[in-house]
Design an enzyme around this catalytic site. Structure first.
Site, PDB file in Angstrom:
ATOM      1  CG  HIS A 357      23.092 -22.499  25.380  1.00  0.00           C
ATOM      2  ND1 HIS A 357      24.306 -23.108  25.600  1.00  0.00           N
ATOM      3  CD2 HIS A 357      22.632 -22.998  24.205  1.00  0.00           C
ATOM      4  CE1 HIS A 357      24.554 -23.940  24.603  1.00  0.00           C
ATOM      5  NE2 HIS A 357      23.561 -23.891  23.744  1.00  0.00           N
ATOM      6  N   GLY A 358      22.166 -18.521  27.665  1.00  0.00           N
ATOM      7  CA  GLY A 358      21.194 -17.509  28.062  1.00  0.00           C
ATOM      8  C   GLY A 358      21.384 -17.100  29.495  1.00  0.00           C
TER       9      GLY A 358
END
Lengths: 522, 360
Positions: A357-358
């Site tokens: 996701h990041g």
């Protein structure tokens, strides 16, 4: 090109006309052209990344396929002459070669992803500050198309799909523009069935597609973009917006995330359907879930399936984990011996999900918290069963609603990691909900000073009610099928009313910040 | 066959219904500019003129539409003129409005107020809207849109203004329903009248600028305007209205003078001609020197009208029956407005320059 921009509407309108005017044999080529054009408009440099992914994965896939063919031919030719052991040894050597091609493809592409997306983060861990400029180099949708391409390669290696012979057809699979920027992460076996097929103009497909696009616009423009200014203010500074503000921010962000991401996917599926292409559904009324486990079966379904298929199963069946299972069974007993490998494998999955996701500790902690809650729930399962067996009310609708709200609240809390800049700030914001005595803001009108007016709140409330009603109607089956069964005047009124609501109430144009879709950045 | 016909009918009826509803909504949601900020209505009013055979066209911003009275130009000199101006009208908008006017007639002279040369880019979407939205669709309007759009604007919003004004549904007033299809005139041949007075007390000192040079785009459109006038045999006259602020810097003046001299263009800086024109800043402005009130606008028209007729040979059209009738009606409306405003602003009509015979 933002999905809700005029340019995008013009883009799909032009594509749809050409698509059905073009000779059917060339339809997929037109799609490829438009997909690359879409990516080129975003940034011509990005084309290099996607081209490298396409060529390397396609090449590795072809080599694996050739390996299968050689193996098959060799075994066929030497059916009589080879002993069982020789056949096994030959197969193993071929399997290893296939594994090496898979590894090459995966390493190259995860390497690109790691360099462009995680260098900054990793350098930051060691030096205390990132490189900054690396953020700019992250190509649009790289996490999505890289995972989709790797999924294909694994499927080829497993022999579940045949490698695509045509490089350009494969390029279309990787770059198919509606799903390029925020998924869903399609499997080759699913998408290729309709992606390369010849499509006649079909009014049902086109009208269903347009309806789905409009529904996506409704969610994005009426809800997500309208609530976004308030969310941005509420999460901007926890020293100012703490306690009740943090609570409101958390709830509104969860609403924004749902409307934004599911709205974007609605547009993706709608555009594909207009062209006669079937894209896998990515959501199944996730906020109706009564447990976190259920939620992760209904939210971002294709990503969860990807991690289950391509991370959980390989990890849990790996030699290391099997060894761990053996070791723990021997030393800690059968129960732990059975559970430990599952817990370790799911730990890996959730760590990977978080980092996917990041590149930040927030997402890693978010992933691991999900893992922790899921594992604790799993452990407490027998207790829940006992409880449910003992108390009759656990089967009532009221209890299910309670469970749903409890789960939603839990999701809201977990989503806070997506809002704040650091883990410590997230925990701080969460704790202030219990320590700041500022819940009077609900009655003093201070919530109207967040860039969202009373009218905006009313529109949001109505929008949420419409989404809720649609979700409830969905339980009976496809809403579009139900609309299609109505007489034409009723259908017309529904379509036109939806169109007018988007046109008049949508948060777009001057005076509104057109927000990029949240999942575009993953 | 019957099924096909039914589908065909459905499509036709649906499309018509959608078009009708959207047209109706667009008309409803667009600002009417009948009360409050009326400047947005000026550009469109030009097209309602039955006879567009004007001899003088003024183009520019508020320094033209508030500072020159076309009624006086007609009354005193028989000059048939029109002001094509709107709030903060940028030079490229003035150029395209002039080009647009040439579709209907070729005037003898074009008067351009050079105040807008200081802007090299559009500053505000609202001003763009007021200048462009009222234009009829033509090549000139497309040019005006493309030259004016700020970064946040989109061409399509001009084609379908409902996309721009979609959220006005919660601001609708009675006026929006009343003037959906037709609005009353709010200007007098493009002139915006004010009868009240707020004298100049102090003139704000202009801040020093890092660079006083006019931008390339501003010069480009001044060149285009000059060339357009040359091609059509029109006398281009540059003016600077006697507004005491925003500051008209010496350096600005020098650049305009140099340009005028280079291309042999007449240039009148009324800031330096206030005595000759009889401008009195204690009685002739309604906002402390930013714009003229009716006294200032009439004095300026009277002074400039003489220059136009004597030095540029703008013909006296009085005696042309059609124009006499049109102007008689215009003057009637003009005077009615004076009466209305005198009552509204509590001004004694007899104190206005127009009615003080002793001053003339």
């Amino acid at each position: 090109m933002l999905f809700t921009s005029y340019e995008f509407i013009g883009f799909i309108f032009a594509l749809a006309i050409l698509y059905y005017v073009f000779p059917k044999k060339l339809q997929w080529m037109l799609l490829l052209l438009f997909s690359y054009l879409f990516y080129w408009i975003a940034n011509p440099i990005y084309l290099i990344y996607i081209a490298v992914t396409t060529v390397t994965i396609w090449g590795c896939g072809r080599m694996i396929e050739r390996n299968f063919a050689t193996q098959s031919e060799y075994l066929k030719a030497n059916k009589e002459s080879l002993t069982k052991e020789e056949k096994k040894a030959y197969k193993n050597s071929k399997k290893s070669a296939r594994g090496r091609w898979l590894l090459l493809g995966v390493l190259v592409n995860l390497g690109i992803l790691a360099v462009v997306k995680y260098t900054d983060f990793i350098v930051g861990i060691f030096t205390g500050k990132g490189l900054g400029f690396m953020d700019l180099a992250v190509p649009m949708g790289i996490s999505f198309y890289t995972f989709q391409a790797i999924g294909y390669l694994i499927d080829v290696k497993r022999g579940t799909v045949k490698a695509e012979k045509n490089l350009f057809k494969f390029a279309l699979f990787v770059s198919f523009f509606p799903q390029l920027v925020q998924g869903p992460i399609s499997r080759f076996g699913d998408l290729s069935q309709t992606l390369y097929a010849e499509h006649r103009f079909d009014w049902t497909n086109v009208s269903y597609g347009i309806e789905r696009i409009m529904w996506g616009f409704f969610k994005k423009l009426i809800i997500a973009d309208r609530v976004a200014p308030a969310v941005n203010v509420l999460i901007s500074d926890v020293s100012v917006y703490h306690g009740a503000y943090a609570f409101v921010g958390m709830v509104l962000y969860t609403l924004e995330l749902y409307a934004d991401f599911t709205g974007g996917i609605d547009v993706t599926i709608g555009v594909a359907q207009m062209l006669g292409i079937r894209v896998t559904e990515n959501f199944n009324r996730p906020y109706f879930s009564t447990s976190l486990k259920e939620y992760w079966r209904r939210w971002h379904i294709t990503m969860c399936q990807w991690f289950r298929e391509f991370v959980f199963y390989p990890v849990s069946t790996s030699k290391a984990i099997q060894g761990l299972a053996k070791f723990s069974r021997k030393h800690f007993g059968d129960n732990i011996g059975k559970k430990l490998p599952v817990y370790v494998s799911t730990f890996v999955v959730w760590f990977a999900t978080g980092i996917w996701h990041g590149a930040s500790w927030n997402f890693i902690v978010w992933g691991l918290l999900n893992w922790l809650i899921l594992m604790v729930s799993e452990e407490l399962e027998p207790l829940y069963d006992k409880f449910h067996g003992k108390f009759r009310f656990s089967n009532t609708i009221g209890y299910r609603i309670f469970m749903g709200l409890r789960t939603l609240l839990l999701i809201c809390v977990l989503n806070m990691f997506d809002c704040y800049v650091s883990v410590s700030e997230t925990f701080h914001a969460f704790l202030t909900m219990f320590t700041s005595a500022n819940y009077s803001i609900f009655t003093t009108g201070e919530l109207l000073n967040l860039g969202v007016s009373a009218l905006d709140y009313i529109i949001l409330l109505c929008g949420v009610l419409v989404m809720l009603i649609v979700s409830m109607v969905q339980v009976k089956g496809s809403v579009r099928d139900q609309i299609a069964a109505k007489p034409y005047p009723v259908r017309f009124v529904i379509w036109f009313a939806l169109f007018l609501v988007i046109l008049l109430v949508g948060a777009y144009g001057i005076g509104y910040d057109s927000s990029q879709f949240i999942y575009n950045r993953f | 066959m019957t099924k096909k016909r039914t589908v065909f009918l459905r499509v036709i009826v649906s499309v018509l219904l959608v078009c009708f509803a959207l047209y109706f909504l667009q008309k409803l949601l667009m600002p009417k500019y009948v009360t409050g900020i009326v400047e947005g209505a000026f550009v469109a009013e030009y097209y309602e003129e039955e006879n567009k055979d004007f001899d003088v066209i003024f183009v520019g911003d508020c320094e033209v539409y508030e500072n020159f009275s076309p009624v006086v130009l007609w009354e005193k000199y028989g000059i048939n003129s029109y002001i094509r101006g709107s709030a903060e009208q940028y030079i490229w908008q003035s150029y395209y409005l002039l080009e647009d006017s040439l579709r209907y007639h070729v005037p003898q002279a074009v008067v351009f107020n050079i105040q807008s040369l200081q802007f090299n880019e559009s500053q505000n979407e609202a001003y763009n809207r007021m200048s462009i939205e009222g234009m009829e669709w033509s090549k000139s309007k497309i040019g005006a849109i493309n030259a004016s759009m700020t970064e946040e604007e989109h061409f399509l919003d001009y084609v379908f203004p409902i996309l721009r004004y979609h959220s006005r549904w919660n601001e609708l007033t009675e006026d929006d329903f009343k003037y959906m299809f037709h609005s009353p005139k709010v200007s007098y041949n493009g002139y915006f009248m004010r009868v009240d007075t707020r004298p100049v007390e102090t003139v704000p000192e202009g801040n020093a600028l890092a660079d006083y040079s006019f931008g390339d785009k501003a010069w480009e459109y001044l060149d285009k305007m000059r060339e357009l006038c040359e091609e059509n045999g029109i006398q281009l006259i540059l003016v600077k209205a006697p507004s005491v602020y925003p500051t008209w810097y010496e350096q600005y003046e020098q650049q305009v003078e140099d340009y005028a001299s280079k291309y042999d263009l007449p240039y009148y800086n009324f800031l330096e001609l206030t005595e000759e024109a009889g401008i009195d800043y204690s009685t002739d402005t309604y906002d402390a020197g930013l714009h003229m009130n009716i006294n200032g606008a009439e004095k300026l028209a009277e002074y400039f009208g003489r220059i136009l007729s004597e030095e540029y040979g703008i013909i006296d059209r009085r005696g042309n029956q059609e124009l006499d009738d049109i102007w008689a009606e215009n003057i009637k409306e003009y005077e009615n407005e004076i009466d209305r405003q005198c009552e509204y602003y509590q001004v004694d009509k007899n104190t206005l320059y127009r009615y003080r015979e002793s001053d003339k």
